[in-house]
Design an enzyme around this catalytic site. Structure first.
Site, PDB file in Angstrom:
ATOM      1  N   ASN A  91    -108.668  60.031 -27.466  1.00  0.00           N
ATOM      2  CA  ASN A  91    -107.809  61.042 -27.794  1.00  0.00           C
ATOM      3  C   ASN A  91    -106.992  60.961 -28.909  1.00  0.00           C
ATOM      4  O   ASN A  91    -106.463  61.607 -29.513  1.00  0.00           O
ATOM      5  CB  ASN A  91    -107.447  61.684 -26.537  1.00  0.00           C
ATOM      6  N   TYR A 156    -108.531  63.180 -42.385  1.00  0.00           N
ATOM      7  CA  TYR A 156    -108.643  63.705 -41.166  1.00  0.00           C
ATOM      8  C   TYR A 156    -109.995  64.481 -40.891  1.00  0.00           C
ATOM      9  O   TYR A 156    -110.847  63.923 -39.760  1.00  0.00           O
ATOM     10  CB  TYR A 156    -107.512  64.779 -40.894  1.00  0.00           C
TER      11      TYR A 156
END
Length: 257
Positions: A91, A156
């Site tokens: 995560n 990203y």
């Protein structure tokens, strides 16, 4: 989904805040022993204390997942000490927000180091343990920016897209070994960072939220429930999937008013 995870061991990166913390807390409430790692000591300690105060079993480790050797070693050590590793949630994330003309190569590499390289390291180390045991579940956390283009998020977006394809390939390699590997694709989630952004730019935040078909951002606990589903036996025939949890955003056809 209310599966009892008692006796199982889960490892969560970026587990001290937002989606990671919500997942750690929910797994602990369902009986799992949770190992969380993150860079920030203060938030990490707060997460550990909160889980223990609620009666959960937790270990907290201060770690930068871009330290590949330390990361892989910690996963191996956890599995040896506990005699098992049932679940892995990759995560931890890094994001740089800038137009390509101003984005530095170092920013690009940092996002890939956390969002792709560390996922490779974590998945590989967990696969080794789980394959030997003949069972296990890994969930990697991506983003809707991996499947829909958003300006100023090239590093990203590209790194999170790489995560999705890597997850699918890893799932194919692990499928005959009893190990399932899936991705969750969150949309806007009301984490502390997003709430801070909303306070600084309320107009932009309002328009962004209004553009979501459900008219709101998701809550960390909603993402945690989705992650637990993918980790659980309820998803025993699901592998190689990238599941959007985004209030319908990725399915939306934009029509100008």
């Amino acid at each position: 989904m209310s599966q009892d995870f008692s006796g199982q061991v889960a490892f969560i990166t970026g587990g001290s805040d937002g989606i990671g913390r919500a997942t750690a807390e929910l797994l602990a409430r369902r009986g799992a022993t949770v190992i969380v790692c993150a860079r920030g000591e203060e938030k990490l300690e707060a997460t550990r204390a909160a889980i223990e105060a609620a009666g959960g079993k937790v270990e907290a480790h201060q770690l930068d997942v871009t330290d590949s050797d330390a990361f892989a070693t910690l996963i191996s050590d956890v599995a040896k000490r506990h005699g098992r590793l049932d679940m892995m949630v990759n995560n931890a994330m890094s994001v740089h927000y800038a137009p390509i003309s101003k984005l530095k190569l170092g920013h690009w590499r940092k996002d890939f180091a956390v969002n792709a390289d560390a996922v490779f390291v974590g998945t590989k180390a967990a696969m080794e343990v789980m394959t030997a045991a003949g069972k296990g579940s890994i969930v990697n956390i991506s983003s809707t920016t991996a499947i829909r283009a958003a300006p100023f998020m090239s590093s990203y977006s590209a790194s999170k897209a790489a995560l999705i394809q890597f997850t699918a390939v890893a799932a194919m390699e692990a499928a005959r070994s009893g190990v399932r590997i899936n991705a969750i694709v969150p949309g806007q989630v009301q984490t502390a960072a997003n709430e801070d952004f909303s306070a600084k730019a309320p107009e932009v935040a309002s328009k962004t939220t209004e553009a979501i078909p459900m008219g709101r951002g998701g809550q960390p606990h909603e993402l945690a429930e989705s992650i637990l589903f993918m980790l659980s036996d309820a998803a025993s025939y699901i592998t190689g999937v990238a599941l959007p949890v985004d209030g319908g955003k990725s399915a939306q056809l934009y029509l100008p008013s």
